[in-house]
Motif scaffolding. Structure first.
Motif, PDB file in Angstrom:
ATOM      1  N   THR A  64      -6.226  -0.938 -11.390  1.00 41.05           N
ATOM      2  CA  THR A  64      -6.105  -1.089 -12.832  1.00 41.05           C
ATOM      3  C   THR A  64      -5.617   0.219 -13.457  1.00 41.05           C
ATOM      4  N   GLN A  65      -5.354   0.166 -14.754  1.00 40.19           N
ATOM      5  CA  GLN A  65      -5.001   1.386 -15.481  1.00 40.19           C
ATOM      6  C   GLN A  65      -6.125   2.413 -15.361  1.00 40.19           C
ATOM      7  N   GLU A  66      -7.363   1.939 -15.414  1.00 43.98           N
ATOM      8  CA  GLU A  66      -8.501   2.840 -15.307  1.00 43.98           C
ATOM      9  C   GLU A  66      -8.506   3.573 -13.971  1.00 43.98           C
ATOM     10  N   ASP A  67      -8.213   2.861 -12.876  1.00 43.42           N
ATOM     11  CA  ASP A  67      -8.173   3.497 -11.560  1.00 43.42           C
ATOM     12  C   ASP A  67      -7.158   4.626 -11.524  1.00 43.42           C
ATOM     13  N   ILE A  68      -6.007   4.394 -12.117  1.00 48.40           N
ATOM     14  CA  ILE A  68      -4.938   5.399 -12.087  1.00 48.40           C
ATOM     15  C   ILE A  68      -5.274   6.583 -12.985  1.00 48.40           C
ATOM     16  N   ILE A  69      -5.812   6.305 -14.182  1.00 50.13           N
ATOM     17  CA  ILE A  69      -6.214   7.395 -15.079  1.00 50.13           C
ATOM     18  C   ILE A  69      -7.298   8.237 -14.423  1.00 50.13           C
ATOM     19  N   ARG A  70      -8.253   7.599 -13.785  1.00 48.46           N
ATOM     20  CA  ARG A  70      -9.330   8.325 -13.122  1.00 48.46           C
ATOM     21  C   ARG A  70      -8.769   9.234 -12.017  1.00 48.46           C
ATOM     22  N   PHE A  71      -7.791   8.731 -11.266  1.00 44.39           N
ATOM     23  CA  PHE A  71      -7.183   9.516 -10.193  1.00 44.39           C
ATOM     24  C   PHE A  71      -6.430  10.713 -10.775  1.00 44.39           C
ATOM     25  N   PRO A 128       0.812  -1.221   0.000  1.00 43.46           N
ATOM     26  CA  PRO A 128       0.000   0.000   0.000  1.00 43.46           C
ATOM     27  C   PRO A 128       0.842   1.267   0.000  1.00 43.46           C
ATOM     28  N   SER A 129       2.081   1.168   0.469  1.00 38.84           N
ATOM     29  CA  SER A 129       2.964   2.337   0.517  1.00 38.84           C
ATOM     30  C   SER A 129       3.616   2.648  -0.825  1.00 38.84           C
ATOM     31  N   CYS A 130       3.408   1.793  -1.801  1.00 34.84           N
ATOM     32  CA  CYS A 130       3.948   2.026  -3.150  1.00 34.84           C
ATOM     33  C   CYS A 130       3.409   3.354  -3.679  1.00 34.84           C
ATOM     34  N   SER A 131       4.259   4.164  -4.295  1.00 36.30           N
ATOM     35  CA  SER A 131       3.825   5.470  -4.791  1.00 36.30           C
ATOM     36  C   SER A 131       3.102   5.347  -6.126  1.00 36.30           C
ATOM     37  N   LEU A 132       2.323   6.359  -6.434  1.00 34.05           N
ATOM     38  CA  LEU A 132       1.606   6.397  -7.713  1.00 34.05           C
ATOM     39  C   LEU A 132       2.596   6.374  -8.872  1.00 34.05           C
ATOM     40  N   LEU A 133       3.704   7.069  -8.718  1.00 31.88           N
ATOM     41  CA  LEU A 133       4.715   7.084  -9.772  1.00 31.88           C
ATOM     42  C   LEU A 133       5.286   5.689 -10.004  1.00 31.88           C
ATOM     43  N   GLU A 134       5.564   4.979  -8.930  1.00 32.15           N
ATOM     44  CA  GLU A 134       6.073   3.606  -9.060  1.00 32.15           C
ATOM     45  C   GLU A 134       5.037   2.708  -9.731  1.00 32.15           C
ATOM     46  N   ALA A 135       3.759   2.926  -9.413  1.00 24.97           N
ATOM     47  CA  ALA A 135       2.693   2.133 -10.020  1.00 24.97           C
ATOM     48  C   ALA A 135       2.613   2.389 -11.517  1.00 24.97           C
ATOM     49  N   ILE A 136       2.743   3.651 -11.914  1.00 28.57           N
ATOM     50  CA  ILE A 136       2.717   3.989 -13.337  1.00 28.57           C
ATOM     51  C   ILE A 136       3.871   3.300 -14.059  1.00 28.57           C
ATOM     52  N   VAL A 164       2.687   9.494 -21.580  1.00 31.24           N
ATOM     53  CA  VAL A 164       2.816  10.944 -21.759  1.00 31.24           C
ATOM     54  C   VAL A 164       2.889  11.648 -20.411  1.00 31.24           C
ATOM     55  N   VAL A 165       2.029  11.229 -19.482  1.00 28.72           N
ATOM     56  CA  VAL A 165       2.034  11.825 -18.142  1.00 28.72           C
ATOM     57  C   VAL A 165       3.382  11.572 -17.466  1.00 28.72           C
ATOM     58  N   ARG A 166       3.887  10.357 -17.617  1.00 27.29           N
ATOM     59  CA  ARG A 166       5.173  10.006 -17.005  1.00 27.29           C
ATOM     60  C   ARG A 166       6.296  10.860 -17.578  1.00 27.29           C
ATOM     61  N   GLU A 167       6.302  11.056 -18.888  1.00 25.80           N
ATOM     62  CA  GLU A 167       7.334  11.854 -19.525  1.00 25.80           C
ATOM     63  C   GLU A 167       7.246  13.328 -19.130  1.00 25.80           C
ATOM     64  N   SER A 168       5.998  13.794 -18.958  1.00 25.48           N
ATOM     65  CA  SER A 168       5.854  15.190 -18.561  1.00 25.48           C
ATOM     66  C   SER A 168       6.347  15.405 -17.130  1.00 25.48           C
ATOM     67  N   PHE A 169       6.201  14.394 -16.305  1.00 24.23           N
ATOM     68  CA  PHE A 169       6.691  14.488 -14.936  1.00 24.23           C
ATOM     69  C   PHE A 169       8.197  14.650 -14.912  1.00 24.23           C
ATOM     70  N   GLU A 170       8.870  13.935 -15.821  1.00 24.96           N
ATOM     71  CA  GLU A 170      10.339  14.017 -15.879  1.00 24.96           C
ATOM     72  C   GLU A 170      10.789  15.425 -16.221  1.00 24.96           C
ATOM     73  N   THR A 171      10.026  16.109 -17.075  1.00 24.03           N
ATOM     74  CA  THR A 171      10.390  17.482 -17.435  1.00 24.03           C
ATOM     75  C   THR A 171      10.146  18.462 -16.298  1.00 24.03           C
ATOM     76  N   MET A 172       9.212  18.101 -15.384  1.00 20.45           N
ATOM     77  CA  MET A 172       8.888  18.977 -14.254  1.00 20.45           C
ATOM     78  C   MET A 172       9.875  18.777 -13.096  1.00 20.45           C
ATOM     79  N   ALA A 173      10.437  17.564 -13.009  1.00 23.28           N
ATOM     80  CA  ALA A 173      11.285  17.231 -11.862  1.00 23.28           C
ATOM     81  C   ALA A 173      12.574  18.044 -11.858  1.00 23.28           C
TER      82      ALA A 173
END
Length: 383
Positions: free
Chosen positions: A147-154, A104-112, A374-383
């Motif tokens: 699921t992927q849907e759960d993460i996209i919805r979040f 449960p402590s796994c981060s959203l980024l790690e899940a992606i 795309v979301v993951r790649e955009s995060f890298e540009t923000m970091a």
């Protein structure tokens, strides 16, 4: 900010998620089928149980579509009763990494990242205070899955944090995949069996097109998952166009039921013929949907819909987000924005959206996985 959003723990996404319905890997296909027919979920989790509950793990998931494709094998159509006595393990795809256990402590980024590496479902322990010692070991420690849907919805709830990419068109973002699973609408539906199995694993669908690649409709695992296992008989004997009409909302046209029965008899598939006949006599179809006019329009329409199978009507009526839908193939255009496509997919409970031109010619497909990349790649540009 997006950085703080992606640092959320998966326990935040698990709030309110129901515990998995599970079966042992030694269970039969018939037992899995019974669970699926009475479940509020399209899938049942399969567990490799051990005397030590810490070693019990989810090793896969099955749904009605797995059973349908399995029954489409000639030897299983001859004797479905024997086929259904086989262990459910024969239905599991031989692809590692589709189901992954995480904390449960796994981060959203790690899940992606796990999803982008190929995971379909993340199995997460549900935090509880008391366990019932009389329950089985895997039930003692309940799990849910994301699921992927759960993460996209979040992510969609905070999509503004990913500006400006959320407003970019999907062709600008270069996430339209031309690699689609297709079949011509006059082709035998049986020619799509392999593609349906692949679409189930890839969480996409099979596009039904004409000779000029105009999108006519789809044969969707989501749609088939709302049908009875005897749809295997229709899948094996009808054209793709007629299969779309067969699984349309309200039940298959009586004329097509007769066609399937005749072809099963012609091919001496007496076991499936008997199974099919019993299913139809128990309410597998509605005579009200058998008019020539409705049959014609259903065959050629873009809409492709399932019919409620016995035992699943209450699920459809009580769980509106997964209601049996009169679902045209969900489409967008290359200039559609990322956020618009996300909303379309979430609204229709699918993991993909077909991309078409103004003349309805098929361009490609956009999937949740593409969006997460795309979301993951955009995060890298923000970091």
């Amino acid at each position: 900010m997006a950085v703080s959003l992606l640092s959320h723990e998966l326990s935040d996404l698990c709030l309110g998620k129901p515990a998995l319905r599970s079966l042992s890997i030694t269970s039969t296909i018939a037992e899995a089928l019974e669970v699926l027919k009475t479940s509020d979920d399209n899938f049942v989790s399969i567990w490799n149980c051990d005397d030590d509950e810490c070693c019990s793990r989810c090793v896969g998931k099955v749904c009605i579509v797995d059973v349908i494709c399995y029954l489409c094998k000639d030897e299983n159509l001859v004797s479905p009763s024997i086929a259904l006595k086989q262990p459910v393990s024969v239905l599991l795809p031989k692809i590692p990494g589709l189901i992954i256990h995480v904390e449960p402590s796994c981060s959203l980024l790690e899940a992606i990242d796990l999803i982008l590496e190929g995971a379909q479902n993340l199995v997460v322990p549900i935090k509880t205070k008391v366990f019932n010692n009389k329950r089985s070991k895997q039930q003692q420690k309940p799990f849910c899955w994301l699921t992927q849907e759960d993460i996209i919805r979040f992510l969609l709830s905070s999509i503004g944090l990913f500006s400006p990419i959320s407003s970019f068109s999907i062709d600008t973002l270069n996430i339209i995949s031309p690699n689609t699973l297709t079949i011509e609408y006059h082709s035998p539906a049986s020619a799509a069996i392999g593609a349906i199995s692949r679409a189930l694993v890839e969480q996409t669908s099979v596009a039904v097109v004409d000779s000029e690649r105009t999108l006519i409709g789809e044969i969707s695992p989501f749609t088939l998952a709302c049908c009875d296992e005897t749809v295997a008989a229709a899948l094996k004997t009808l054209s793709s166009m007629d299969l779309m009409a067969y699984i349309d909302c309200g039940g298959p046209p009586e004329e097509l039921v007769k066609v399937v029965s005749a072809k099963l008899k012609e091919k001496n598939m007496n076991g499936m013929l008997q199974h099919f006949t019993v299913s139809m006599s128990c309410g597998g179809f509605s005579s009200s949907s058998s008019s020539d006019e409705e049959y014609s329009s259903s065959s050629m329409a873009v809409q492709v819909s399932p019919f409620p199978r016995p035992g699943r009507i209450s699920r459809s009526m009580s769980y509106s987000a997964r209601m049996v839908r009169r679902s045209e193939a969900i489409v967008c255009h290359p200039k559609s924005s990322l956020v618009a496509v996300m909303i379309q997919a979430i609204a229709h409970r699918v993991n993909y959206v077909w991309v078409i031109e103004e003349d309805c010619s098929l361009v490609g497909i956009v999937t949740f996985s593409d969006m997460l990349k795309v979301v993951r790649e955009s995060f890298e540009t923000m970091a």
